[in-house]
Design an enzyme around this catalytic site. Structure first.
Site, PDB file in Angstrom:
ATOM      1  N   ARG A  80      -9.042   9.429  -8.021  1.00 32.38           N
ATOM      2  CA  ARG A  80      -9.584   9.587  -6.667  1.00 32.38           C
ATOM      3  C   ARG A  80     -10.732  10.588  -6.623  1.00 32.38           C
ATOM      4  NH1 ARG A  80      -3.946   9.168  -3.287  1.00 32.38           N
ATOM      5  NH2 ARG A  80      -4.111   6.931  -2.938  1.00 32.38           N
TER       6      ARG A  80
ATOM      7  N   LYS B 286       8.781  -6.270  -0.418  1.00 31.75           N
ATOM      8  CA  LYS B 286       9.249  -6.751   0.879  1.00 31.75           C
ATOM      9  C   LYS B 286       8.259  -7.625   1.638  1.00 31.75           C
ATOM     10  CE  LYS B 286      12.506  -3.110   2.000  1.00 31.75           C
ATOM     11  NZ  LYS B 286      12.682  -1.932   2.858  1.00 31.75           N
TER      12      LYS B 286
ATOM     13  N   GLY C 261      -0.969   0.213  -3.947  1.00 26.69           N
ATOM     14  CA  GLY C 261      -0.739   1.285  -4.904  1.00 26.69           C
ATOM     15  C   GLY C 261      -0.124   0.813  -6.210  1.00 26.69           C
TER      16      GLY C 261
ATOM     17  N   GLY D 205      -2.304   1.435   2.064  1.00 28.29           N
ATOM     18  CA  GLY D 205      -2.058   1.012   3.443  1.00 28.29           C
ATOM     19  C   GLY D 205      -3.332   0.631   4.172  1.00 28.29           C
TER      20      GLY D 205
HETATM   21  P1  ADP Z   1       1.848  -2.599  -3.712  1.00 28.49           P
HETATM   22  O1  ADP Z   1       2.048  -1.116  -3.762  1.00 28.49           O
HETATM   23  O2  ADP Z   1       0.998  -3.105  -4.822  1.00 28.49           O
HETATM   24  O3  ADP Z   1       1.412  -3.087  -2.353  1.00 28.49           O
HETATM   25  P2  ADP Z   1       4.612  -3.042  -3.094  1.00 28.49           P
HETATM   26  O4  ADP Z   1       4.777  -1.601  -2.786  1.00 28.49           O
HETATM   27  O5  ADP Z   1       4.648  -4.015  -1.980  1.00 28.49           O
HETATM   28  O6  ADP Z   1       3.287  -3.268  -3.956  1.00 28.49           O
HETATM   29  O7  ADP Z   1       5.759  -3.502  -4.099  1.00 28.49           O
HETATM   30  C1  ADP Z   1       5.971  -2.867  -5.323  1.00 28.49           C
HETATM   31  C2  ADP Z   1       7.417  -2.852  -5.680  1.00 28.49           C
HETATM   32  O8  ADP Z   1       7.979  -4.148  -5.650  1.00 28.49           O
HETATM   33  C3  ADP Z   1       7.665  -2.341  -7.068  1.00 28.49           C
HETATM   34  O9  ADP Z   1       8.342  -1.103  -6.999  1.00 28.49           O
HETATM   35  C4  ADP Z   1       8.504  -3.413  -7.734  1.00 28.49           C
HETATM   36  O10 ADP Z   1       9.573  -2.905  -8.517  1.00 28.49           O
HETATM   37  C5  ADP Z   1       9.044  -4.167  -6.552  1.00 28.49           C
HETATM   38  N1  ADP Z   1       9.438  -5.534  -6.906  1.00 28.49           N
HETATM   39  C6  ADP Z   1       8.678  -6.491  -7.444  1.00 28.49           C
HETATM   40  N2  ADP Z   1       9.412  -7.593  -7.722  1.00 28.49           N
HETATM   41  C7  ADP Z   1      10.669  -7.309  -7.344  1.00 28.49           C
HETATM   42  C8  ADP Z   1      11.913  -8.041  -7.382  1.00 28.49           C
HETATM   43  N3  ADP Z   1      11.959  -9.278  -7.864  1.00 28.49           N
HETATM   44  N4  ADP Z   1      13.006  -7.428  -6.906  1.00 28.49           N
HETATM   45  C9  ADP Z   1      12.957  -6.171  -6.425  1.00 28.49           C
HETATM   46  N5  ADP Z   1      11.832  -5.431  -6.362  1.00 28.49           N
HETATM   47  C10 ADP Z   1      10.705  -5.996  -6.820  1.00 28.49           C
HETATM   48 MG    MG Z   2       3.667   0.162  -3.087  1.00 29.73          MG
END
Ligand code: ADP
Ligand code: MG
Length: 395
Positions: free
Chosen positions: A38, A199, A352, A375
């Site tokens: 960053r 989620k 992230g 976000g």
């Molecule tokens: P980003 O930060 O890229 O937006 P998210 O925060 O939405 O991504 O999601 C990341 C998390 O999703 C990770 O911690 C990962 O372990 C979890 N994840 C991915 N696939 C699964 C799964 N099949 N079951 C449970 N958790 C999962």
């Molecule tokens: Mg995340």
């Protein structure tokens, strides 16, 4: 399109410039910066402002001190790191406002760079207190925002201050607005979006927007099980948001009506527990046993997703394909990262965890745009107005 004036659009010579940056870097227990991405990301704007012969005052938050002074969240390590990166002494202030800081600022010469103390030591930062914003504004003639990562917050340093000073975008802010803006307003087709992560609930806004824009929507990661459930599959103990099954069902229907190709995993790596030493095995979507958890996409799915990525002219990726923190379950995520890296289209990665996967595998320099805002990027792609962006002067 969102079109904001940038530091290139104003005569900066001899001016006092206050710039909001996102120096919210990870620290270890000894106050060492474990990742300076960053800070490096803000260097082009900082160096430009120095070249333009300004007096430059930087400000940022670090962590969540909640309006209190937390010694472990002081910005001094960031100041020292910046001194090192710039090869030039950065003046570190012990407070964001107050008499001593005012004195330091008024003593600054052309070419000097200073950094204020963690803004969130004052609760007025996050409550967007006009008096606090005015005090910050009082240090300068021009305000620059280069902190895209906090632009979705209406805080004193991201929004309030722009009521008192002419407000311009820094280069990083400009880059984010341009790349994400293109995805939102005029994506080159075929536009492929790959959405994963834990989620559905955190990605609903984005999914609703994407369904209006993309030609292919790929769903992986934990959230795919809510979609598979909506399609009538049994998903064992996999992550399902029961209250979002209906949303998933409606989205699938909408994709169908709009003739948008929606891809869900056809095979999975499943396990009985999500732990470092857990063992996985391969399984088709229609055969997930009741006690098992889907933790990664399988090889057939990887092949199918890669085929689409190859066809894309614009590709957005947000959200890992599996529990990539555990090496055994990281393959799907890493393969998708690699596929993006070898794409000839415009590739954008946000979120992230997805960005950290891209960095882990070392392909960040082969991605067109790696978004620095978690976000903020999502809210932007949802089509929401970001207060920190809106506050900047329109071109
Ligand atoms: P980003 O930060 O890229 O937006 P998210 O925060 O939405 O991504 O999601 C990341 C998390 O999703 C990770 O911690 C990962 O372990 C979890 N994840 C991915 N696939 C699964 C799964 N099949 N079951 C449970 N958790 C999962
Ligand atoms: Mg995340």
């Amino acid at each position: 399109m969102i079109d904001k004036k940038t530091v290139r659009d104003v005569d900066l010579h001899g001016k006092r410039v206050i710039m909001r940056v996102d120096f919210n870097v990870p620290l270890d227990g000894e106050k060492n910066i474990t990742d300076d991405t960053r800070i490096r990301a803000a260097l082009p704007t900082i160096e430009y402002l120095i070249e333009q012969e300004t007096k430059l005052i930087l400000m940022s938050h670090l962590g969540r001190p909640n309006g209190q002074i937390k010694p472990e969240l002081r910005l001094s390590p960031v100041g020292y790191k910046l001194t090192e990166l710039l090869g030039k002494e950065v003046i570190v202030c012990k407070d964001a406002i107050g008499e001593e800081t005012s004195k330091i600022i008024s003593g600054m010469q052309i070419g000097d760079v200073s950094i204020l103390e963690n803004l969130r030591f004052h609760k007025e930062e996050e409550t967007n207190d006009p008096e606090f914003a005015k005090q910050l504004a009082g240090y300068a003639d021009i305000y620059v925002n280069d902190a895209f990562g906090t632009a979705h917050r209406a805080h004193a340093s991201t929004q309030g201050i722009a009521q008192f000073l002419p407000a311009y975008a820094g280069f990083l802010m400009e880059k984010e607005i341009n790349f994400l803006g293109k995805l939102l307003y005029q994506p080159v087709q075929p536009y492929i979006a790959i959405i994963g992560g834990a989620k559905v609930s955190t990605k609903i806004g984005v999914l609703e927007k994407l369904i209006e824009r993309v030609s292919v929507l790929i769903i992986g990661g934990g959230m795919c099980y809510t979609f598979l459930k909506a399609k009538g599959f049994e998903v064992g103990n996999s992550l399902v948001e029961t209250d979002k099954v209906n949303f998933a069902f409606e989205l699938i229907k909408k994709a169908d009506e709009k003739k948008i190709k929606m891809l869900l995993p056809v095979d999975h790596i499943i396990t009985d527990k999500i732990e470092d030493d857990a063992r996985g095995r391969l399984c088709d979507t229609k055969a997930i046993p009741s006690q098992m958890i889907g933790v990664d996409i399988g090889p057939k799915t990887i092949r199918a997703f890669k085929k689409e990525i190859k066809e894309g002219k614009t590709i957005l990726w947000n959200g890992p394909m599996g529990v990539f923190e555990i090496e055994r379950f990281a393959k799907g995520t890493m393969q998708i990262a690699k596929a993006l890296a070898s794409s000839r289209g415009t590739t954008v990665v946000g979120g992230g965890d997805s960005v950290s996967a891209i960095n882990q595998i070392g392909v960040a320099d082969r991605i067109t745009h790696v978004s620095t805002g978690g976000g903020a990027s999502l809210e932007f792609l949802e089509g929401k107005e970001l207060p920190g962006v809106t506050a900047l002067i329109d071109r």
